[in-house]
Design an enzyme around this catalytic site. Sequence first.
Site, mmCIF file in Angstrom:
data_model
loop_
_atom_site.group_PDB
_atom_site.id
_atom_site.type_symbol
_atom_site.label_atom_id
_atom_site.label_comp_id
_atom_site.label_asym_id
_atom_site.label_seq_id
_atom_site.Cartn_x
_atom_site.Cartn_y
_atom_site.Cartn_z
ATOM 1 N N LYS A 63 22.071 -10.305 -25.715
ATOM 2 C CA LYS A 63 23.084 -10.109 -24.694
ATOM 3 C C LYS A 63 24.043 -9.005 -25.117
ATOM 4 O O LYS A 63 24.370 -8.866 -26.302
ATOM 5 C CB LYS A 63 23.863 -11.406 -24.470
ATOM 6 C CG LYS A 63 22.994 -12.572 -23.992
ATOM 7 C CD LYS A 63 22.441 -12.330 -22.605
ATOM 8 C CE LYS A 63 21.737 -13.585 -22.086
ATOM 9 N NZ LYS A 63 21.213 -13.380 -20.722
ATOM 10 N N HIS A 96 12.216 -14.491 -14.411
ATOM 11 C CA HIS A 96 13.387 -15.019 -15.111
ATOM 12 C C HIS A 96 13.259 -16.522 -15.366
ATOM 13 O O HIS A 96 12.961 -17.293 -14.442
ATOM 14 C CB HIS A 96 14.628 -14.760 -14.246
ATOM 15 C CG HIS A 96 15.851 -15.508 -14.689
ATOM 16 N ND1 HIS A 96 16.353 -16.604 -14.002
ATOM 17 C CD2 HIS A 96 16.665 -15.331 -15.750
ATOM 18 C CE1 HIS A 96 17.437 -17.048 -14.611
ATOM 19 N NE2 HIS A 96 17.647 -16.306 -15.682
#
Length: 380
Positions: free
Chosen positions: A179, A310
């Site tokens: 991230k 996803h």
Amino acid sequence: MPHAVAHDRVESVALSSVTLPLPTGISDAKVFTGRQRPMTEVALLFAEIRTEAGLEGVGFSYAKRAGGPAQFAHAREVAPDLVGEDPNDIGRLWTKLVWAGASVGRSGAATQALAAFDVALWDLKAKRAGLPLAKLLGAHRDSVRCYDTSGGFLHESIGQVKDNATRTLASGVGGVKIKVGLPDPAEDLRRVAAVRAHLGDGVPLMVDANQQWDRPTALRVGRALEEFDLVWIEEPLDAHDTRGHAELTRALTTAVASGEMLTSVAEHYELIRAGAVDVLQPDAPRVGGITQFLRLAALADHHHLQLAPHFAMEIHVHLAAAYPREPWVEHFDWLHPLFDERLEISGGRMHLSDRPGLGITLSGQARAWTAETAVVDSPR
Ligand SMILES: [Mg+2]
């Protein structure tokens, strides 16, 4: 009104609302911009559909942070419309259910609730055929490249993220996503540089900003990230900024990925039509199920896009295997406790099993975490 030439009929639909606790509060960029709290649980909606012929299909949808109770309530309200229907007519049933809830729209929580039914009907159909779902759809491969997301969140230090990456690669997963999107982009660049140096050249590495950059920041940081040979930059901008994505995609050499937040084929088609991404990231539970996913996968292939579904790898390994272009599946270990089976992972790839359908069985732990159930066995 049941179909006249039905080959089987839905006898009952069992719904379960399951709350999966996460071991630690999970933080991505949305927490650092103050838009969300750390995530501590995932709400799942399971649908188990039984037929008069004695077959059973299981499907699920999910919600993060909010939406689980809404999905369960909507599913319980429309489930009677499935009873007595031929479970083979999946497209017709999806349309019937979407019209039953037409006033609450064709995206978001309503169609996410329908996804649990749709996935269960596909599982059931594949079980009836005695085939893994990917084989029923028509597989292009029997294993799919996979990368891990679980170990790259922002609540962990660079040292922890590097250790997680080492463990991930040793387990057979082929790539690592971390991230980004911290308040100080220089800190993002330090983390990416450290992980790239740790992995060495050639190991697939992705970053994910979870929609938290504005257009100038995305361009500036995106350019600074070019040197790290990333597989893609994910959600650099607001998920609905189609034009911003299109401009960024043209400005950067690194591939741009997005799509996980979109909840309908129509929203995905906006991205596809605008040439806004290189990598499309649909999520079958979020777009209303497998029937809808297949529609947008056909559009994505027609536009020569890469596909990287996803979350929900238990569903997406099948759908990715059936996509013509070599895709990526996202590895998350979070849902492991819910199922008795494990996907086999080796050599950087996730392998299809021989088990029919999705190849999943709800675990005793999933039953223990079930907060609410409803069994529907008569039409309304
Ligand atoms: Mg993401």
